[in-house]
Design an enzyme around this catalytic site. Structure first.
Site, PDB file in Angstrom:
ATOM      1  CG  ASP A 266      38.855  28.930  15.992  1.00 16.75           C
ATOM      2  OD1 ASP A 266      40.102  28.804  15.978  1.00 16.75           O
ATOM      3  OD2 ASP A 266      38.176  29.027  14.958  1.00 16.75           O
TER       4      ASP A 266
ATOM      5  NE  ARG B  92      26.199  24.740  14.356  1.00 15.86           N
ATOM      6  CZ  ARG B  92      27.401  24.322  14.718  1.00 15.86           C
ATOM      7  NH1 ARG B  92      27.618  23.763  15.912  1.00 15.86           N
ATOM      8  NH2 ARG B  92      28.417  24.454  13.887  1.00 15.86           N
TER       9      ARG B  92
ATOM     10  CG  ASP C 245      26.764  26.742  11.954  1.00 18.75           C
ATOM     11  OD1 ASP C 245      25.685  26.151  11.770  1.00 18.75           O
ATOM     12  OD2 ASP C 245      27.867  26.244  11.681  1.00 18.75           O
TER      13      ASP C 245
ATOM     14  CB  SER D  41      35.806  25.390   7.879  1.00 20.58           C
ATOM     15  OG  SER D  41      34.882  25.592   8.913  1.00 20.58           O
TER      16      SER D  41
END
Lengths: 407, 407, 407, 407
Positions: D16, D96, D125, D179
């Site tokens: 990705d 994050r 996210d 995922s």
């Protein structure tokens, strides 16, 4: 752009919403239903009919919502002693949910697939309208012209109006020195001359209240009666909710009560300066706290106070129709069952002074216990020693430990 | 009864604490250390020396604590915009922890094993004193004469005084019509004529403020400068904390500002009517909110507002020296680092009107973003659509579900 | 000592309350009404009748309150996902209000002027009983023998029993190694061998659950159905509240579920070590959170979570009958109207694992929106940009300012 | 579209972010700086260098951030016993802010004017990354490819990769059944096979923990030492933060600890099903509560519990870098100064059982006061009577009133 068949527009009849009406017809090529409500803004609403007809509108809703506004929105909010950021009585915020609800109901009745409002993309009102729309009718299409069109300045707006034959009054040529909004609870001023928060507003701005300096030299006393937390009578005369508020506005305005000049935090993220006149609301808040002071349990009152800022932020930010606001309301309303009695206030040059309060049926003020004189055993002073000792215990144990370790 | 060797008494020099002094000597047969502090109550403290000496006291502490009081207690409390039950500025509550702390320090210095105070068994002050004592010195012995002795009426007290040759002034014969307490932050009135909360207090009661009706007809403007949330200058003149508050009291008193008449919930469980004059504090609170309005982040401000009622209840209930109050204080103080700037207020017949505020270094008011005029891209109105859409999503999903099930 | 005519005693029939019964007769010279309830403690209550008769008691109340206990106390508490201090499921706390209420009702019925209980002066139970008594009948006289008498050790108690011919069982000679309390929600252990929180409890202590090590090697699946937040069926069989809890206890106990060993903060001020077995409650809590996870609005759930610790502390500290607990309950109950559906859990050696949950009528989980696959427009990803931008705005303005001033 | 010169991409080296890298080069025609961090996801990060070089990248950042991650983010969060919605340990959320911060720092160092990430427009996210970016560098340009491009399906993505010669591994052809996201705190699974919350996940999904059924039949004891609320040693061996967490993950994984299957409320408005493995975190949380149980004051602990859900929601929703999170952190950190001592836990087939806790320096558990035996005056049981009486007073007054009015 989705194909829209029919849109319900919140239509004041003024220049801005007239331009919007025309723009919706032109751009969306759809039928427009106009909705004009009297929520106490102090302007005639009937003229909006002729104006709408002038645009060829067939479905025209003109309604007096003053009683519903005060009974179902203003009063419930005041049961919580609601103030946003320590100062603001939420006059604009509380009117939007009602408008949104009526627009959606009218959309249902008329088979409209869209609603539209005249709020800009920078303010809170767009959020308040649209969260209401979506909460009440999840698939409604929302048209917010100020976020869509290219009429980004007053000049372009006037030009558009002229081009489409929309009548422009003299004062609209230059534009108001403030952006204003009014309803039975308040009138607000923002923008233009107010954009520097270091500068005092001009005296000429204020419309509903006299300056305290100009208010009568004689104070005026007022008796306010509450049932379940709502005002039901003034000076022993029972009045409907809207009449109560109108009367309090008149009295407050006369005595210079309820002006406010503040910088607030908008939900969309910036600080903004606003000036407000809320004469009746200012009296209501003071009186409501006073009647609660003798009828509400201490811990209930404290819990209400702790939750109030969040409840206020929910209303400010447009969440009237949210499940969390309703959940809080259930609790607030429950707390008001015993809030019955009367309060006497003195109005004088900007001041609302509580000078008396009582409740025949629900006063928790117990003179036998409270007295500074001999209470003949209603309260045993010796109990206080144990009360203090046990409340102190955890701190004593900690202090003992710290001493041992010389911390 | 434990054998006590030496007790530190909070001694005003007045009739009540003189009787207590004598009673401690008689009943406990112990040495007494007197502690008299100036916290701005407006009475001379030096005369307490001679009075103590008259009782044969050898260790006499007489101290001016005004600066410490305002700097370490009043100012920190005002950083939180602290109000108890929506109205009360906690004038009495905030002075007790300082007195308690000094009594304990003096007990350490003098080797005393006990402390004593003149608060009754029905009020909050006993709790405030004693929670402080225990938190700071866990094994201290506390003597609360009003809970122990049999002098349960004024008559018996006077009789005891006469019997022991304690001088009684004329006015003390009849007793004050109110129970009063004063310090630099406020003066309070309770009891006697105030015991019916339905009745307005007599005008003659108020001592620090003129009635708004008697205040000057001309408003007065005042510039207030803040650093880290505390006032550091008035009208551009830098002043120490106690001088700031004294000056604000003088100005507020002159303009009829800061009277309050309320029914409050005592920590010991009953409702009580109190009247307060807090002229300087009333100005401070208003000005502090105003400087925060331009320097504090929205969510920080809201979080402070939500925690404030609890912080206020902690102080009211005597938990100043508790770990939870200190923990909250850490957070509150942290929030004030950017609270720098000035506020202009207008004082007029009971009103404190904020008319301007600015901060050279810390204003979060961004005119470029806030403007009602063209903001040249500082804010993209289109962002609001997505903002509203996602904030509405949960409510739309719920509404869709309810529609399916025709709830 | 006030003259007491008749007292309602919470009477288990065990040694302690038998001694209390006798002591009340002797010391207060009053009539005693005994009240013995089955709240699921797992002991026969009928034998209490003969024991009471042996003391000459004429008014004997023996009642099965299991259904009322679960329906009116346990279930309402679990609607809030109530846990005290992150761990404790409040098994003892929640039973006391029911006992207190029945004692007061019986006092009304029998014309008794006092009530009495067997809780000591150091624990929470005395507070829970007595706050209930006072809230329900303000002028009731409360007799708490453990705070009054001089039977301050087990030896003295046994001596008193022998002297008055109260039969003492073998095991009572030595005393239990723990202080225990049981009802349909839990069994608790305190004191004696547990007084050192550094040491693991003996395996032999636990009575309701097998050790996870001894639990079956095969997991067991269980379907739990909820209506309005309460469990109404297990494995598709509709059951009454008390039967639900009994069945869950049996299943949980079999699988080693629900043991807890913790140090908690008592309301009276000290830390205390307690061990608890709450097998059914542990399953309920997990399942209730799971059914809420798909049926409750996000903000409603978060608000519940924020208020839960306070609600838990109210119950722990004995405030079930307070107005603030009732006010919170109103809100909590309102939130449960849509909490309908089922949850599947897997029970295995101490673990309660949620493996599925669904609601035919009230699921807010919208697969069309939530999907990681193409959602065909149910959610517009572009909306997120505006959402983030406006949520960030206040932080951007602040960061811009700090940059300017190099803070 | 603004002209971008250089963008810092959070680059994992996977398919990705490789496509994103290429897409940025193509569409924005700008230089790309890659940033690859080891935060414990369990994959080599060095191979990302060659991959980046393959795209002609000149500025490549590859960093081991594991210690910083645990020390500055994970540990501070655990000081608050943070759990989102009663269950989720925030494993993804907490990583994050660190990535965002490093991207912004690298943008400063390299003179980049933009940052980019690989999060989709539907999840949390994107919010967490971008709120961080904006808070730290207000005028940064953010590129969120998933919200901008037309590669809206896996097929299109693979096609794009093929077209541009980006190597595709076998497993990527079909796509993972979930995922996933991993770091030292947890691994998460979402989407695909999990999209029906009524269905149990397949056993084969879980990667870090064995099933409790497969875990050792022998329990394992572990001693955990805390300083200021953080773990500093395991079984008496002092370890760095990241090593502590790695070791706890290994132990927890071995014993089947820390699996979670839940439906959570995303900040962007929908419910979502997620499965998580947090073996070390699950042990840490339990142990931290245990050490706090003996070292923290009751009211401090309760206040932390009440604020925790909000603190958790702030982290979940991306507000790590907000002033309100920092303000809460100040308070939380302050509360941990005395949280020193050790906890013993027993690990067994999914269970983390606390079996002992002590603190040489900071235990507030006072056996002299807590004992069920004779405490020799450490606690005066008579104090409880007054404590209860005054706590009951307000309820008694209310009950008296209701009785008078037969309510």
């Amino acid at each position: 752009m989705n194909k829209i068949n029919k849109v319900v527009l919140a239509f004041s009849g003024g220049l801005d919403t007239s331009v919007i009406l025309k723009w919706l017809q032109d751009v969306y090529q759809c039928e427009v239903v106009t909705f004009t409500a009297d929520i106490g803004q102090g302007e005639e609403i009937e003229p909006a009919r002729a104006k709408a007809q002038g645009f060829g509108i067939k479905e025209i809703y003109i309604e007096d919502l003053r009683e519903e506004f005060v009974r179902e929105y203003v009063f419930p909010m005041f049961r919580a002693n609601t103030i946003y950021e320590g100062e603001y009585l939420l006059g604009t915020s509380i009117a939007r949910p009602l408008i949104a609800k009526r627009q959606i109901e009218i959309a249902q009745e008329t088979g409209a697939d869209a609603v539209s409002h005249g709020a800009t993309g920078k303010g809170n009102d767009q959020v308040r309208f649209e969260l209401g729309y979506y909460a009440l009718k999840p698939n409604i299409h929302v048209i917010a012209p100020w976020r869509e069109w290219d009429l980004t300045s007053r000049e372009k707006l006037l030009e558009y109006a002229k081009k489409h034959g929309i009548p422009i009054e003299m004062k609209q040529q230059t534009g108001s020195p403030y952006s204003m909004d009014a309803n039975l609870l308040h009138i607000s001023y923002e923008g233009r001359l107010l954009e520097d928060p270091a500068k005092e507003p001009e005296e000429s701005m204020w419309r509903w209240t006299v300056a305290p300096e100009k208010a009568p030299d004689e104070p005026e006393y007022l008796d306010i009666e509450f049932e379940r937390g709502d005002i039901v009578a003034l000076n022993q005369e029972r009045l409907s909710p809207a009449v109560v508020l109108a009367k309090l506005n008149q009295l407050g305005g006369k005595h210079g009560i309820g002006r406010l000049d503040l910088v607030e935090n908008r939900y969309v993220g910036m600080k903004s300066r606003g000036c407000y006149e809320t004469p009746g609301g200012t009296i209501m808040l003071r009186a409501h706290r006073a009647i609660e002071s003798i009828t509400l349990d201490r811990e209930v009152a404290h819990l209400k106070d702790e939750l109030m800022p969040r409840y206020a932020a929910l209303i400010y930010s447009g969440y009237w129709w949210s499940p969390e606001r309703k959940m809080l309301q259930t609790m607030i309303d429950e707390s008001q069952l015993n809030v019955n009695g009367w309060v006497r206030v003195k109005l004088y040059k900007g001041n609302v002074v509580v000078v008396g309060r009582d409740s025949k049926t629900d006063s928790l003020f117990d003179p036998a216990v409270a007295t500074f004189e001999d209470d003949r055993g209603a309260y045993n002073q010796a109990d206080a020693a144990g009360f203090i000792k046990l409340n102190a215990l955890r701190m004593r144990i900690a202090a003992q430990l710290r001493k041992s370790f010389k911390k």
